[in-house]
Write a protein that holds these residues in place. Sequence first.
Motif, PDB file in Angstrom:
ATOM      1  N   SER A   1     -12.646  10.692 -11.069  1.00 34.41           N
ATOM      2  CA  SER A   1     -13.247  10.102 -12.268  1.00 34.41           C
ATOM      3  C   SER A   1     -12.400  10.383 -13.511  1.00 34.41           C
ATOM      4  O   SER A   1     -12.927  10.487 -14.615  1.00 34.41           O
ATOM      5  CB  SER A   1     -14.669  10.636 -12.450  1.00 34.41           C
ATOM      6  N   THR A   2     -11.114  10.487 -13.335  1.00 31.79           N
ATOM      7  CA  THR A   2     -10.201  10.766 -14.433  1.00 31.79           C
ATOM      8  C   THR A   2     -10.229   9.636 -15.449  1.00 31.79           C
ATOM      9  O   THR A   2     -10.071   8.464 -15.090  1.00 31.79           O
ATOM     10  CB  THR A   2      -8.764  10.918 -13.892  1.00 31.79           C
ATOM     11  N   ALA A   3     -10.413   9.973 -16.710  1.00 29.84           N
ATOM     12  CA  ALA A   3     -10.417   8.958 -17.774  1.00 29.84           C
ATOM     13  C   ALA A   3      -8.986   8.481 -18.016  1.00 29.84           C
ATOM     14  O   ALA A   3      -8.043   9.279 -17.976  1.00 29.84           O
ATOM     15  CB  ALA A   3     -10.996   9.539 -19.056  1.00 29.84           C
ATOM     16  N   PRO A   4      -8.807   7.187 -18.277  1.00 26.77           N
ATOM     17  CA  PRO A   4      -7.444   6.689 -18.540  1.00 26.77           C
ATOM     18  C   PRO A   4      -6.943   7.124 -19.915  1.00 26.77           C
ATOM     19  O   PRO A   4      -7.718   7.267 -20.859  1.00 26.77           O
ATOM     20  CB  PRO A   4      -7.607   5.171 -18.481  1.00 26.77           C
ATOM     21  N   GLU A   5      -5.644   7.358 -19.993  1.00 24.57           N
ATOM     22  CA  GLU A   5      -4.968   7.604 -21.271  1.00 24.57           C
ATOM     23  C   GLU A   5      -4.137   6.363 -21.542  1.00 24.57           C
ATOM     24  O   GLU A   5      -3.288   5.995 -20.726  1.00 24.57           O
ATOM     25  CB  GLU A   5      -4.056   8.823 -21.181  1.00 24.57           C
ATOM     26  N   TYR A   6      -4.383   5.694 -22.680  1.00 27.40           N
ATOM     27  CA  TYR A   6      -3.677   4.459 -23.039  1.00 27.40           C
ATOM     28  C   TYR A   6      -2.527   4.786 -23.982  1.00 27.40           C
ATOM     29  O   TYR A   6      -2.655   5.647 -24.856  1.00 27.40           O
ATOM     30  CB  TYR A   6      -4.637   3.468 -23.708  1.00 27.40           C
ATOM     31  N   TYR A   7      -1.404   4.065 -23.802  1.00 28.84           N
ATOM     32  CA  TYR A   7      -0.233   4.297 -24.645  1.00 28.84           C
ATOM     33  C   TYR A   7       0.709   3.106 -24.547  1.00 28.84           C
ATOM     34  O   TYR A   7       0.528   2.212 -23.711  1.00 28.84           O
ATOM     35  CB  TYR A   7       0.485   5.585 -24.230  1.00 28.84           C
ATOM     36  N   HIS A   8       1.715   3.096 -25.390  1.00 31.61           N
ATOM     37  CA  HIS A   8       2.823   2.134 -25.341  1.00 31.61           C
ATOM     38  C   HIS A   8       4.122   2.938 -25.252  1.00 31.61           C
ATOM     39  O   HIS A   8       4.177   4.061 -25.754  1.00 31.61           O
ATOM     40  CB  HIS A   8       2.888   1.293 -26.621  1.00 31.61           C
ATOM     41  N   PRO A   9       5.176   2.367 -24.680  1.00 33.76           N
ATOM     42  CA  PRO A   9       6.475   3.031 -24.766  1.00 33.76           C
ATOM     43  C   PRO A   9       6.852   3.172 -26.248  1.00 33.76           C
ATOM     44  O   PRO A   9       6.337   2.428 -27.094  1.00 33.76           O
ATOM     45  CB  PRO A   9       7.435   2.065 -24.057  1.00 33.76           C
ATOM     46  N   ALA A  10       7.734   4.089 -26.554  1.00 38.54           N
ATOM     47  CA  ALA A  10       8.215   4.241 -27.931  1.00 38.54           C
ATOM     48  C   ALA A  10       8.767   2.895 -28.413  1.00 38.54           C
ATOM     49  O   ALA A  10       9.400   2.176 -27.626  1.00 38.54           O
ATOM     50  CB  ALA A  10       9.293   5.307 -27.994  1.00 38.54           C
ATOM     51  N   PRO A  11       8.518   2.527 -29.664  1.00 38.54           N
ATOM     52  CA  PRO A  11       8.940   1.212 -30.169  1.00 38.54           C
ATOM     53  C   PRO A  11      10.408   0.881 -29.913  1.00 38.54           C
ATOM     54  O   PRO A  11      10.743  -0.255 -29.594  1.00 38.54           O
ATOM     55  CB  PRO A  11       8.644   1.292 -31.669  1.00 38.54           C
ATOM     56  N   GLU A  12      11.288   1.876 -30.007  1.00 39.75           N
ATOM     57  CA  GLU A  12      12.715   1.612 -29.796  1.00 39.75           C
ATOM     58  C   GLU A  12      13.058   1.319 -28.338  1.00 39.75           C
ATOM     59  O   GLU A  12      14.149   0.828 -28.034  1.00 39.75           O
ATOM     60  CB  GLU A  12      13.574   2.770 -30.324  1.00 39.75           C
ATOM     61  N   LYS A  13      12.138   1.590 -27.416  1.00 39.57           N
ATOM     62  CA  LYS A  13      12.366   1.325 -25.991  1.00 39.57           C
ATOM     63  C   LYS A  13      11.860  -0.053 -25.563  1.00 39.57           C
ATOM     64  O   LYS A  13      12.251  -0.546 -24.519  1.00 39.57           O
ATOM     65  CB  LYS A  13      11.696   2.402 -25.140  1.00 39.57           C
ATOM     66  N   ILE A  14      10.966  -0.665 -26.353  1.00 39.96           N
ATOM     67  CA  ILE A  14      10.381  -1.952 -25.976  1.00 39.96           C
ATOM     68  C   ILE A  14      11.389  -3.075 -26.199  1.00 39.96           C
ATOM     69  O   ILE A  14      11.936  -3.221 -27.286  1.00 39.96           O
ATOM     70  CB  ILE A  14       9.080  -2.226 -26.768  1.00 39.96           C
ATOM     71  N   LEU A  15      11.634  -3.848 -25.130  1.00 36.30           N
ATOM     72  CA  LEU A  15      12.583  -4.962 -25.178  1.00 36.30           C
ATOM     73  C   LEU A  15      11.880  -6.310 -25.240  1.00 36.30           C
ATOM     74  O   LEU A  15      12.449  -7.283 -25.733  1.00 36.30           O
ATOM     75  CB  LEU A  15      13.506  -4.923 -23.961  1.00 36.30           C
ATOM     76  N   ALA A  16      10.650  -6.387 -24.717  1.00 31.72           N
ATOM     77  CA  ALA A  16       9.906  -7.659 -24.701  1.00 31.72           C
ATOM     78  C   ALA A  16       8.426  -7.380 -24.510  1.00 31.72           C
ATOM     79  O   ALA A  16       8.041  -6.408 -23.853  1.00 31.72           O
ATOM     80  CB  ALA A  16      10.413  -8.563 -23.580  1.00 31.72           C
ATOM     81  N   GLY A  17       7.601  -8.249 -25.086  1.00 29.69           N
ATOM     82  CA  GLY A  17       6.160  -8.188 -24.873  1.00 29.69           C
ATOM     83  C   GLY A  17       5.490  -7.048 -25.607  1.00 29.69           C
ATOM     84  O   GLY A  17       6.054  -6.429 -26.511  1.00 29.69           O
TER      85      GLY A  17
END
Length: 121
Positions: A13-29
């Motif tokens: 029943s582990t709660a999800p941890e939401y995140y995004h890659p660091a902005p400088e790592k995002i190439l698309a989307g």
Amino acid sequence: MTIEQILDFAHASTAPEYYHPAPEKILAGDPEQSVRNHYGSPCGQFNAGIWEGAVGQWTVSYSEHEYCEILEGVSVLRDARGNAKTVRAGDRFVIPAGFEGTWEVLQACRKVYVIFEPAAH
């Protein structure tokens, strides 16, 4: 240790941890991701759980060894030279520590991960 200490992912029943890659790592989307780390060893070097990623592409640099089993979706891994490997539901593979390149989610992806992080020297 007892049988009660065996962790069954189907009943975790582990709660999800939401995140995004660091902005400088995002190439698309807008690759929002979540992780449910169902197990972490006392030493901190071994972890296992479920990862989910939305459509997008980002750079990766692995310090850990990771076993993956794709449960849903389609992704493309590319190495630093541009060589590509498409992975989809049912695929099982290991990404060795030291891998650098990109991870691109083409269709929302869900995977089981098992990570071993070598001790720092």
